[in-house]
Structure formats: structure tokens, C-alpha cells
Motif scaffolding. Structure first.
Motif, PDB file in Angstrom:
ATOM      1  N   MET A 275      -9.656  -8.193   0.221  1.00 46.24           N
ATOM      2  CA  MET A 275      -8.612  -8.368  -1.091  1.00 46.24           C
ATOM      3  C   MET A 275      -8.404  -7.302  -2.156  1.00 46.24           C
ATOM      4  O   MET A 275      -7.375  -6.851  -2.277  1.00 46.24           O
ATOM      5  CB  MET A 275      -9.295  -9.527  -1.508  1.00 46.24           C
ATOM      6  N   PHE A 276      -9.496  -6.668  -2.460  1.00 40.48           N
ATOM      7  CA  PHE A 276      -9.457  -5.405  -3.277  1.00 40.48           C
ATOM      8  C   PHE A 276      -8.755  -4.134  -2.603  1.00 40.48           C
ATOM      9  O   PHE A 276      -8.181  -3.373  -3.358  1.00 40.48           O
ATOM     10  CB  PHE A 276     -10.840  -5.082  -3.993  1.00 40.48           C
TER      11      PHE A 276
ATOM     12  N   ALA B 144       0.902  -1.095  -0.093  1.00 37.22           N
ATOM     13  CA  ALA B 144      -0.035  -0.098  -0.179  1.00 37.22           C
ATOM     14  C   ALA B 144       0.908   1.394  -0.092  1.00 37.22           C
ATOM     15  O   ALA B 144       0.541   2.294  -0.807  1.00 37.22           O
ATOM     16  CB  ALA B 144      -0.871  -0.109   1.222  1.00 37.22           C
TER      17      ALA B 144
ATOM     18  N   GLN C  90      -3.221 -11.387  -3.438  1.00 36.27           N
ATOM     19  CA  GLN C  90      -4.258 -11.740  -2.427  1.00 36.27           C
ATOM     20  C   GLN C  90      -5.105 -12.890  -2.741  1.00 36.27           C
ATOM     21  O   GLN C  90      -5.201 -13.696  -1.453  1.00 36.27           O
ATOM     22  CB  GLN C  90      -5.474 -10.406  -2.737  1.00 36.27           C
TER      23      GLN C  90
ATOM     24  N   LEU D 199      -7.761  -3.992   0.549  1.00 38.41           N
ATOM     25  CA  LEU D 199      -6.827  -4.159   1.779  1.00 38.41           C
ATOM     26  C   LEU D 199      -7.423  -3.618   3.066  1.00 38.41           C
ATOM     27  O   LEU D 199      -6.598  -2.836   3.660  1.00 38.41           O
ATOM     28  CB  LEU D 199      -5.239  -3.407   1.438  1.00 38.41           C
TER      29      LEU D 199
ATOM     30  N   ARG E 230      -6.291   0.119   4.022  1.00 35.10           N
ATOM     31  CA  ARG E 230      -4.886   0.449   4.052  1.00 35.10           C
ATOM     32  C   ARG E 230      -4.410   0.921   2.514  1.00 35.10           C
ATOM     33  O   ARG E 230      -3.711   1.895   2.315  1.00 35.10           O
ATOM     34  CB  ARG E 230      -4.201  -0.817   4.315  1.00 35.10           C
ATOM     35  N   ARG E 231      -5.193   0.467   1.669  1.00 36.42           N
ATOM     36  CA  ARG E 231      -4.817   0.942   0.117  1.00 36.42           C
ATOM     37  C   ARG E 231      -5.495   2.056   0.158  1.00 36.42           C
ATOM     38  O   ARG E 231      -6.581   2.364   0.294  1.00 36.42           O
ATOM     39  CB  ARG E 231      -5.575  -0.309  -0.651  1.00 36.42           C
ATOM     40  N   LYS E 232      -4.444   3.218  -0.349  1.00 38.77           N
ATOM     41  CA  LYS E 232      -5.156   4.521  -0.523  1.00 38.77           C
ATOM     42  C   LYS E 232      -5.751   4.580  -1.984  1.00 38.77           C
ATOM     43  O   LYS E 232      -6.229   5.922  -2.254  1.00 38.77           O
ATOM     44  CB  LYS E 232      -3.912   5.525  -0.356  1.00 38.77           C
ATOM     45  N   ILE E 233      -5.573   3.937  -2.932  1.00 39.84           N
ATOM     46  CA  ILE E 233      -6.044   4.120  -4.238  1.00 39.84           C
ATOM     47  C   ILE E 233      -7.616   3.944  -4.348  1.00 39.84           C
ATOM     48  O   ILE E 233      -8.119   3.022  -3.863  1.00 39.84           O
ATOM     49  CB  ILE E 233      -5.191   3.156  -5.270  1.00 39.84           C
TER      50      ILE E 233
END
Ligand code: HEM
Lengths: 145, 431
Positions: free
Chosen positions: B209-210, A19, A111, B212, B273-276
Motif C-alpha cells: 500500500m505505501f 506512480a 490504497q 505500490l 512501482r512507486r518511485k518516490i
């Protein structure tokens, strides 16, 4: 604690690194992106080799299954290494589209790979290798990295 | 050990794609139907147009894509072996398509002949599908709450279709059955037991999964499905319980449960967690916001009878559920699955990986977000058109255009798959 617990936790660690690298590169923050990406590559590589050198051979020896799940997992490691190489090239040429596309693909591949390991392969390993010292070796190697 | 575990039995790419490619065009038909009929069509839930629109989306858009997705999801996510997926898909998909068109035409033009022809086709198509999928789901050695949600969903699909067929035959032959109660039970199993249960089971797997996110909490996944099932059984007992307060007593906890799922999903995404941001996460947010709006409106309907007395109110609920929740969520899923399947199948052809284009090359991200904006506009117009009949034609056009754009994006992805496949094969021949 199950013998694969360290691998399980290390997946989450790699998610964090992913991330961070993706975010930095998407923002065009290449300097930070390079550092974050190098860390990700390093940790994923440690993870893959720990499995390939310690866990999978022990599992195969204990169960006699050499062409089953472990073979598929090795194949997916190969795919992820290739994607990381593509992303490395994109990073070097500051191509955020190519990097983003590679990251998107790596994320899903990684994942669903982790899910298969966590839900299916690791429990099988815990069953087959419960009494061995593989767990301690894995923990040691992941901690050292 | 797990000898029968199918670790890597993804079906041929044509299996999910034949369902995915057909679905958007049912949405286009729905939009055109609304544009053509105008605002009076939405006057109540019992107009022939509303019944036809409902099933164009429920069966043409939702059931098509969900069947296609299950062929892919069951082997990969829960290790189940679907029996001869290609044969089953090639049989079920055209049958389903035909049955849907017959049912919709029968409802729209009040043609008993078409209605009674549709029912056996559904029983055959969905009956066959349910048996094959149920076998895969009960034989897999895997465990977990996603698997249980899928099992409950497939059972609910069977109940929905049985009740639908019963009503259809009753309408066709003029049998006297309590049609209002049956329709209410049928729609609860269709939307709640099948569609929502499936969406929830799949979200346990794909939301973390997509994006996070953290996983759904264990207490939640453990209780959501069984409680939903229990409440649907209680809801169905309104056939037997002769007390006007009973539906209210069941509906409120049901709506609460639905909002907990929507709220939980939004919260997990908010703390991810993923920022996109990508098209899929926007779709999911739209779907969950619509679900919350649905739950609040539903509670209003039951608690404030003066408001609920307007026959348009239930149409509003339907718009939120179909266009707001399920079309959005399914669109988001396809925007993730299709590029990934393209990539996966291309790299399996054995080409060096660097010659396989990455996921963002399969459907351009701008094409996805553009289509999504139009879809959001269409949903807003559809909701407004329930109360402002003058907007209905415009809303219909917008929805048809948005679905056509979705269909076009998917066709583009398949064409890109074919181009690259041919290129890889040609290169292989020269080696
Ligand atoms: C599997 C997904 C399905 C869903 C989500 C679904 C949903 C619905 C909904 C929401 C309604 C209420 C419509 C309204 O109040 O305006 C309804 C009614 C109805 N459905 Fe379905 N349905 C499904 C499948 C089927 C099938 C397969 C059939 C036929 C074989 C069918 C036949 C009917 C009939 C006959 C009615 C009542 C029509 C009337 O009372 O005049 N449905 N359905």
C-alpha cells in the motif's frame, strides 16, 4: 470469473498511472506530469462512476443495505475527487510541494479504500449479484475508457 | 452477509496517539542509561543495565507503539470491533507505563520488591489488552493472512508476559527455575512470536500500500506465520529435550525463515512501482537489512562456537534486533500513520477539504529524514560500542538524541492537528 474482477484489475491500472504522474511531477517534469495526471483523473473518474452507477445500486437493491458500506465508499470517492482537484491546482501553479503532499495523501486514501473494496465489499457483491449482468456491464464500461 | 462488519470504526485520535507520544521517551531513557553507565554495561547479556535497556525498548518503545497501532489497525484493516477503545486505552496505557518503569528499575537496581510489584500490573494491563483484542480478532467476519498473523501475535504476547512474570517472581522470591532456558524461550516469543509476527502481518497489508509493490506471494504469507509458530514451539521444547544440539537444530531454520521474510520485503520494495523514496521506505530498508545481519550473526553464533563464546556476542544480536530492526520499522510506520490520521480526523470535522493541509504539512519531510539519519548513526555507534566500549557513552547520547527528535516530530504533528482543528471549528462557528 467473478463479476468484480474487472474492477479489481482496474485498481492496478490506476496504481500504475498514479506512480507515473507522481514520478514525473516530483522530477519537475511538468509536461509529462500533466499528461500522466490527466490520464489518472480520467481513469479514476471512470472507476468511481462505474461503481456509483452500476455496482452500488445493484448491491443496494439486492441486499437492502443502503446506508452501509456503499455509503462509506461514496464518501471516500468524494474525498479522492477533492484531493485530485487540489493536485490539479498544484499542477497548474507548478507547486511540487503541494502536488507531492496531495499525492502522498491520495495514495494512502486510495490504497486503503481499494483494500476495503477488494477484501470486503467486492466479495459481498460477488455473493449478492452472482447471477446478474452487472459484471458484463462493468467490464464493458472499463474497457471502453 | 456481514452484519457485524465494522467498516469504519476507527477509534478517536487520542487512542493511538497516547501510546505513540509516550514511546520515544523510553528510547530517550535507554540512551541516557547507556550514556550514564558506559561501556562495561554491555559486557554481557546479564548485566543489570542490558536487562533494563532491553525492556525499556521492548516494553516502553515497542509494546507501547504496537498496542496503540493495533487499536487503529484492527478496525480498519481486518474489520474487528474493539470493545470501548477509549476506556481500554486510557486504562491500559498508564498501567503499562508504570509497570515498565517498575520492572526496569527492579532489574537495574536488583530490587525484588519492585520486580514483584511489576508482574501483577503487567498481567492486568496486558491481560486486559489481550482479551479485548482477541475478542475483536476472533469475532470479525474478515479472513486473510494478516488476520491470522495478528491472532498468532496476540497469543504470543500472552505467552511472553506469562513467562516474564514467572521469571520476575522467581527472581524476586529466589525460587529455583531454569532461568537461562526460560529467558531464551521468553525472548523468542517476545521478539519472534509477538513483534516479528505482528510486523509481518502488518507488512502484508502496508508494504504494497505505501510503496505500490506487488503483494507478498500467497505461498509466503500462508507458510510464514504457521512455520514461525511451529519453530517457536520446537524452540520452547528445549525445556524438555535434553540434548545440547536441539537449540541449534531449531535456531537455524528459524533464522532462515526470518531472512526469507527480510529478503522478500527488500525484493518487493526493490521492484516497486512507486518511485518516490520517503522516510518510511528508508526505515523499512534499514530494518530489513538489520534483520538479515541479525540472521547471519545468529547463524554464526551457533555454528562457530569460538566466536559465540564471547559474552558480548549476544549483546550484538540484541542491538541489531532492537535498535536496528524494531525501532527503525516502528519509526517508519509512525511517520506514515500519524500524518495520515491527522489528515483523516481533520477532514472529518466537516470543513471543506481544501482547508485541510495535506500529509506533508503534518510532519515536514526534512524533519523526518534528518531524524532518520541520526537514528542510522546511532545504530552504527551502538553496534560499534558492543566491541569498542569506549564508544558506549557517545552511542547512548546519539540514541537518546535521535529518540528525542522522533518524540519532538510527533509532538509537532499533534500540535499542528490541534491548531488546524481549532481553526476549522472557529470557522464553522462563523457560518
Ligand atoms: C513483550 C515484550 C518483551 C520482550 C520482547 C522481552 C524481551 C526479553 C529479552 C530479549 C530478554 C533477554 C535479555 C538478555 O538476554 O539480556 C528478556 C529477559 C527477561 N524478561 Fe523480558 N521481554 C518482554 C516482556 C517482559 C515482561 C512483561 C516481563 C515481566 C513481567 C519480562 C521479564 C523478563 C525477565 C525477568 C527476564 C530475565 C531476566 C534475568 O534472567 O535476569 N519481560 N526479555
Amino acid at each position: 470469473m467473478s463479476i468484480t474482477a474487472p474492477l479489481f484489475q482496474h485498481h492496478k491500472h490506476c496504481d500504475e498511472l498514479f506512480a507515473a504522474a507522481e514520478e514525473a511531477c516530483a522530477d519537475g517534469n511538468w509536461a509529462a506530469g500533466e499528461g500522466a495526471f490527466a490520464l489518472l483523473v480520467d481513469q479514476l473518474e471512470t472507476h468511481f462512476t462505474s461503481e456509483e452507477q452500476l455496482l452500488f445500486p445493484a448491491f443496494e437493491a439486492a441486499t437492502g443495505m443502503t446506508s452501509g458500506p456503499t455509503e462509506i465508499m461514496r464518501g471516500e470517492h468524494r474525498q479522492m475527487r477533492d484531493l485530485l482537484a487540489q493536485m490539479q491546482a498544484a499542477l497548474a501553479s507548478r507547486d511540487s510541494d503541494a502536488f507531492g503532499g496531495g499525492a502522498e495523501t491520495l495514495l494512502i486514501l486510495m490504497q486503503q479504500h481499494n483494500m476495503k473494496e477488494e477484501n470486503i465489499l467486492y466479495p459481498m457483491c460477488d455473493n449478492a449479484l452472482g447471477a446478474s449482468d452487472v459484471g458484463a456491464l462493468l467490464a464493458e464500461r472499463l474497457k471502453a475508457s | 452477509m456481514h452484519p457485524s462488519l465494522s467498516f469504519d470504526q476507527a477509534p478517536p485520535i487520542s487512542v493511538p496517539y497516547r501510546f505513540f507520544l509516550a514511546a520515544p521517551w523510553f528510547g530517550v531513557m535507554a540512551g541516557i542509561l547507556l550514556a550514564w553507565s558506559g561501556g562495561d554495561a554491555l559486557a554481557s547479556r546479564w548485566t543489570p543495565e542490558v536487562l533494563a535497556l532491553t525492556h525499556l525498548i521492548a516494553l516502553g518503545f515497542m509494546l507501547q507503539t504496537m498496542c496503540g497501532a493495533l487499536f487503529q489497525f484492527i478496525p480498519v484493516a481486518v474489520g474487528g470491533n474493539v470493545w470501548r477503545p477509549k476506556l481500554v486505552a486510557n486504562t491500559v496505557q498508564p498501567l503499562l507505563l508504570l509497570a515498565t518503569l517498575l520492572l526496569v528499575a527492579g532489574l537495574l537496581f536488583s530490587r525484588p520488591g519492585l520486580l514483584s510489584a511489576a508482574a501483577p500490573l503487567f498481567l492486568l494491563a496486558i491481560g486486559g489488552f489481550v482479551v479485548v483484542v482477541a475478542l475483536a480478532l476472533w469475532r470479525t467476519p474478515a479472513t486473510g493472512m494478516t488476520l491470522w498473523a495478528l491472532r498468532m501475535a496476540i497469543g504470543s504476547l500472552a505467552i511472553t508476559v506469562l513467562l516474564g512474570s514467572l521469571m520476575v517472581e522467581a527472581l524476586a522470591y529466589g525460587l529455583s527455575v531454569p532461568i537461562l532456558e526460560l529467558a531464551n524461550i521468553h525472548l523468542a516469543w517476545g521478539l519472534g512470536g509477538w513483534a516479528l509476527m505482528l510486523l509481518a502481518g502488518v507488512s502484508y497489508y502496508v508494504v504494497p500500500m505505501f510503496q505500490l509493490t506487488r503483494p507478498y506471494p500467497l505461498w509466503f504469507t500462508r507458510w510464514f506465520g504457521p512455520l514461525l509458530l511451529l519453530l517457536l514451539l520446537a524452540w520452547s521444547s528445549q525445556l524438555l529435550v535434553d540434548d545440547a544440539r536441539w537449540p541449534l537444530l531449531v535456531a537455524l531454520p528459524l533464522l532462515l525463515l526470518v531472512s526469507v521474510y527480510a529478503g522478500m520485503t527488500l525484493w518487493l520494495q526493490y521492484t516497486r512501482r512507486r518511485k518516490i523514496h520517503d522516510a518510511t521506505s528508508m526505515c523499512f530498508r534499514m530494518a530489513m537489512a538489520s534483520m538479515l545481519a541479525f540472521a547471519i550473526s545468529g547463524a554464526t553464533f551457533f555454528l562457530l562456537p569460538e566466536l559465540g563464546a564471547d559474552p558480548r556476542f549476544v549483546v550484538w544480536l540484541g542491538m541489531l534486533a532492537f535498535a536496528g530492526v524494531f525501532v527503525s520499522a516502528i519509526t517508519g510506520m509512525m511517520y506514515k500513520i500519524v500524518p495520515f490520521l491527522n489528515w483523516l480526523h481533520l477532514q472529518r470535522l466537516g470543513a471543506p477539504l481544501s482547508s485541510v493541509p495535506n500529509m506533508n504539512k503534518m510532519i515536514p519531510p526534512e524533519a523526518m529524514t534528518g531524524q532518520l539519519r541520526l537514528h542510522a548513526l546511532a545504530v552504527v555507534l551502538l553496534l560499534a560500542a558492543v566491541w569498542q566500549p569506549g564508544l558506549a557513552r557517545l552511542a547512548g547520547v546519539a540514541f537518546a538524541a535521535s529518540c528525542a527528535w522522533l518524540g519532538w516530530n510527533l509532538v509537532g504533528a499533534v500540535r499542528r492537528y490541534q491548531t488546524f482543528r481549532d481553526r476549522i471549528r472557529a470557522a464553522g462557528l462563523h457560518h
